[in-house]
Write a protein that holds these residues in place. Structure first.
Motif, PDB file in Angstrom:
ATOM      1  N   THR A  89      75.522 -27.206   9.437  1.00 27.68           N
ATOM      2  CA  THR A  89      76.467 -26.915  10.522  1.00 27.68           C
ATOM      3  C   THR A  89      77.551 -25.929  10.115  1.00 27.68           C
ATOM      4  O   THR A  89      78.495 -25.707  10.878  1.00 27.68           O
TER       5      THR A  89
ATOM      6  N   LYS B  57      79.970 -26.183   7.925  1.00 25.57           N
ATOM      7  CA  LYS B  57      81.269 -26.850   7.837  1.00 25.57           C
ATOM      8  C   LYS B  57      81.766 -26.808   6.391  1.00 25.57           C
ATOM      9  O   LYS B  57      81.035 -27.126   5.454  1.00 25.57           O
TER      10      LYS B  57
ATOM     11  N   ILE C 126      88.553 -30.005   7.606  1.00 27.27           N
ATOM     12  CA  ILE C 126      87.163 -29.614   7.865  1.00 27.27           C
ATOM     13  C   ILE C 126      87.187 -28.326   8.688  1.00 27.27           C
ATOM     14  O   ILE C 126      87.648 -28.321   9.838  1.00 27.27           O
TER      15      ILE C 126
ATOM     16  N   ASP D   9      85.264 -25.204  10.553  1.00 27.48           N
ATOM     17  CA  ASP D   9      84.024 -24.718  11.148  1.00 27.48           C
ATOM     18  C   ASP D   9      83.977 -23.211  10.905  1.00 27.48           C
ATOM     19  O   ASP D   9      84.706 -22.439  11.543  1.00 27.48           O
TER      20      ASP D   9
ATOM     21  N   ARG E 207      89.662 -25.500  12.756  1.00 26.86           N
ATOM     22  CA  ARG E 207      89.928 -26.495  11.726  1.00 26.86           C
ATOM     23  C   ARG E 207      90.235 -27.851  12.342  1.00 26.86           C
ATOM     24  O   ARG E 207      90.900 -27.955  13.370  1.00 26.86           O
TER      25      ARG E 207
ATOM     26  N   GLU F 212      80.173 -36.844  10.990  1.00 30.84           N
ATOM     27  CA  GLU F 212      80.054 -35.420  11.296  1.00 30.84           C
ATOM     28  C   GLU F 212      80.942 -35.047  12.480  1.00 30.84           C
ATOM     29  O   GLU F 212      81.305 -33.889  12.655  1.00 30.84           O
TER      30      GLU F 212
ATOM     31  N   TYR G 105      83.912 -36.209  12.759  1.00 30.71           N
ATOM     32  CA  TYR G 105      85.269 -36.306  12.208  1.00 30.71           C
ATOM     33  C   TYR G 105      85.922 -37.679  12.394  1.00 30.71           C
ATOM     34  O   TYR G 105      87.133 -37.815  12.288  1.00 30.71           O
TER      35      TYR G 105
END
Length: 583
Positions: A477, A479, A492, A494, A500, A537, A539
């Motif tokens: 993904t 990430k 995290i 992207d 973020r 995934e 969050y």
């Protein structure tokens, strides 16, 4: 009767390629049994060289009594019917490949065996194992044919895709002309605008498809060439020649298979369509500034290839085994493992920062290998079945090590870099993701050759001192995970969208090591809560597993995502533990 002048073919012993050594004609029936026997006679009816034992058949069978046998030295043999094209010659030393290292699975010449494999335990003659080893030539041929089939499919896709986008664009103009009517002037301007855009897009599509087609045709040519060699070897080669061809082409076949399979999974479909606005108004601005509709030009992957977000399963940890880490006779200080990673076969590799060494553990956490370093290692990542990379911040470098099946560790090469790096993980087959020390770019990208570059991500203007951050990367993904020890936070990013997400919770206190687990969940060492925290995934914090160790520090997950390893940094109470991962 076969014409012997066209068919005479005999195997010549390997010594014929060495200057000053006499040519030796081998018995062909014996060669088919992978035996090296000197030929004594030649039979023009049988069209082959034979030793005295094999030629006795002429006195046993009546129909062979009329065959004429001549001394083998009176007939000049033609070269072997299968030309190895230099594949049986060592690329490094130019000598004949006569040996095979079973430890490192490599073909060797006599020089290779002395220089590169003197520490290996099993280096054998090819002639001794070629006949006994079950040839995988048919499997190699099957894989090459599959690569060729997929490459041909790519070429066909480029043709159909080109036609498809051309048809799509034609449909747009049909729709435009249908809407023309009383707004001829506006639609004339619209047609000019759309033509300009679609021409540029179609040129881009054609360029991409041409490159894709060229790549596919190259793969077809490469595979066809390899298949010809494999077919010829299977039909005419000796077991030794087949064995060498198989080992030589196996890596090439795997690379071709990986490249073509990757291209097959990323075949984009270019589409073009035009959607008119529900209410059309005559614009006062030029058509380029006010388009009465939405022109869409894009690439898409087939539906079956689209990524589907998985459900968020809660991971359960069941302890397998645990050991205490203590100072041994050759240690200067108490061990501190700053890097952990699993090899694909399940062995655990650890780097001891304080004692400048790396260690290998088996599945029962028994130490089976070690290697002394000249620097303080920071972190480690497994690249392949037998290769690892280690970071060092003083000096700034990344070292590549090889691990044999017998747990012997050797240095392959060193890449000098310009930045201090701590944590390291794989981004893809060609690049690493690395965490920096004292740099406003907290995470960077480094190629396998040492080329450094940056993410197109807006990071805060902040530097992390040594041991205050850790990073990891989720390839599926795109990430990027960054643990901030002092802020008690996991960021995290992207990479695709440059956004973020901030994960902050009372269950996360001084996050240290970070690993990617099943279903791309994130597993974080929360040092001050003595636990492993699972972040989904999407969050969400799914669980927090309490450990019976103080200050968990580094964590990693096996390649099949079934085992988790964790170590801590509490002086006098250092541990290394393995857990089974289940749902």
């Amino acid at each position: 009767m076969a014409e012997s002048s066209n068919k005479i073919s005999a195997k010549i012993s390997s010594g014929d390629a060495v200057p000053g050594r006499k040519e030796q004609i081998l018995c062909q029936p014996c060669s088919r049994k992978d035996l090296q026997t000197t030929a004594d006679v030649f039979c023009s009816e049988c069209d082959e060289f034979q030793c005295n034992d094999c030629s006795k058949a002429h006195t046993v069978y009546m129909f062979m009594n009329s065959h004429t046998l001549v001394n083998a030295t009176e007939v000049k043999p033609k070269p072997s019917s299968f030309d190895m094209k230099g594949m049986d010659i060592c690329e490094q030393h130019g000598k004949l490949l006569e040996l095979f290292c079973e430890d490192e699975i490599e073909l060797c010449c006599s020089a290779c065996a002395i220089v590169d494999h003197r520490k290996c335990h099993s280096v054998v003659e090819i002639l001794k194992i070629a006949g006994k080893s079950r040839s995988a030539g048919s499997q190699l041929k099957t894989k090459l044919e599959e690569v060729k089939s997929k490459a041909e499919m790519i070429v066909k896709h480029t043709e159909s895709s080109k036609e498809h986008v051309t048809k799509d664009i034609k449909v747009i103009f049909v729709e435009i002309k249908r809407m023309r009517g009383d707004m001829n002037k506006m639609f004339d301007d619209l047609e000019v605008f759309v033509t300009r855009k679609t021409d540029a897009f179609q040129a881009e599509v054609a360029n991409k498809l041409a490159k894709k087609r060229s790549s596919g045709e190259k793969h077809i040519a490469d595979v066809t060439k390899s298949l010809e060699i494999v077919d010829t070897a299977l039909e005419n080669g000796t077991p030794s020649q087949k064995f060498i061809v198989e080992k030589k082409l196996k890596r090439q076949a795997n690379e071709l298979y990986r490249d073509v399979d990757n291209e097959c999974q990323n075949l984009e479909i270019a589409t073009a369509f035009f959607k008119f606005d529900e209410t059309l108004k005559l614009p006062l601005l030029p058509i380029s500034a006010c388009v009465p509709g939405k022109l869409t030009l894009k690439y898409t992957l087939p539906e079956a290839k689209k990524y589907v977000a998985p459900v968020d399963p809660i991971v359960k940890l069941t302890k397998i085994t645990s050991i205490k880490l203590k100072k041994t006779g050759d240690d200067v200080k108490e061990p501190l493992y700053t890097g952990l990673d699993f090899l694909p076969d399940g062995r655990l590799f650890a780097v001891d920062n304080l004692n400048k060494k790396c260690l290998i553990y088996n599945e029962e956490l028994e130490k089976v290998g070690s290697y002394q370093l000249s620097y303080h290692p920071q972190s480690v990542v497994a690249i392949s079945e037998a290769e690892l990379a280690i970071t060092s911040k003083n000096p700034c470098k990344i070292e590549f090590l090889r691990v044999s099946k017998t747990n012997e560790i050797t240095l392959i090469r060193t890449c000098k870099v310009t930045t201090n790096y701590d944590s390291i993980c794989l981004k893809d087959e060609s690049y690493f993701v690395v965490g920096t020390v004292d740099d406003t770019r907290p995470v960077r990208i480094v190629s396998m050759s040492g080329e450094e570059k940056d993410f197109s991500v807006r990071f805060p203007n902040k530097k992390y001192s040594n041991d205050t951050s850790a990073c990891n990367y989720i390839s599926n993904t795109e990430k990027l995970i960054l643990a901030d020890k002092l802020e008690h936070t996991v960021y995290i990013y992207d990479v695709a969208t440059n956004t973020r997400v901030v994960v902050k919770d009372d269950q996360i206190k001084e996050p240290r090591g970070v690993a990617v687990g099943p279903s791309d969940c994130i597993l974080v060492c929360s040092m001050r809560t003595n636990s492993i925290v699972q972040i989904s995934e999407t969050y969400r914090i799914l669980s927090s597993f309490k450990l019976d160790m103080k200050w968990p520090y580094r964590v990693c997950v096996s390649k099949d995502q079934s085992i988790l390893a964790v170590t801590n940094c509490c002086g006098g109470k250092m541990k290394l533990e393995l857990f089974k991962l289940t749902y």
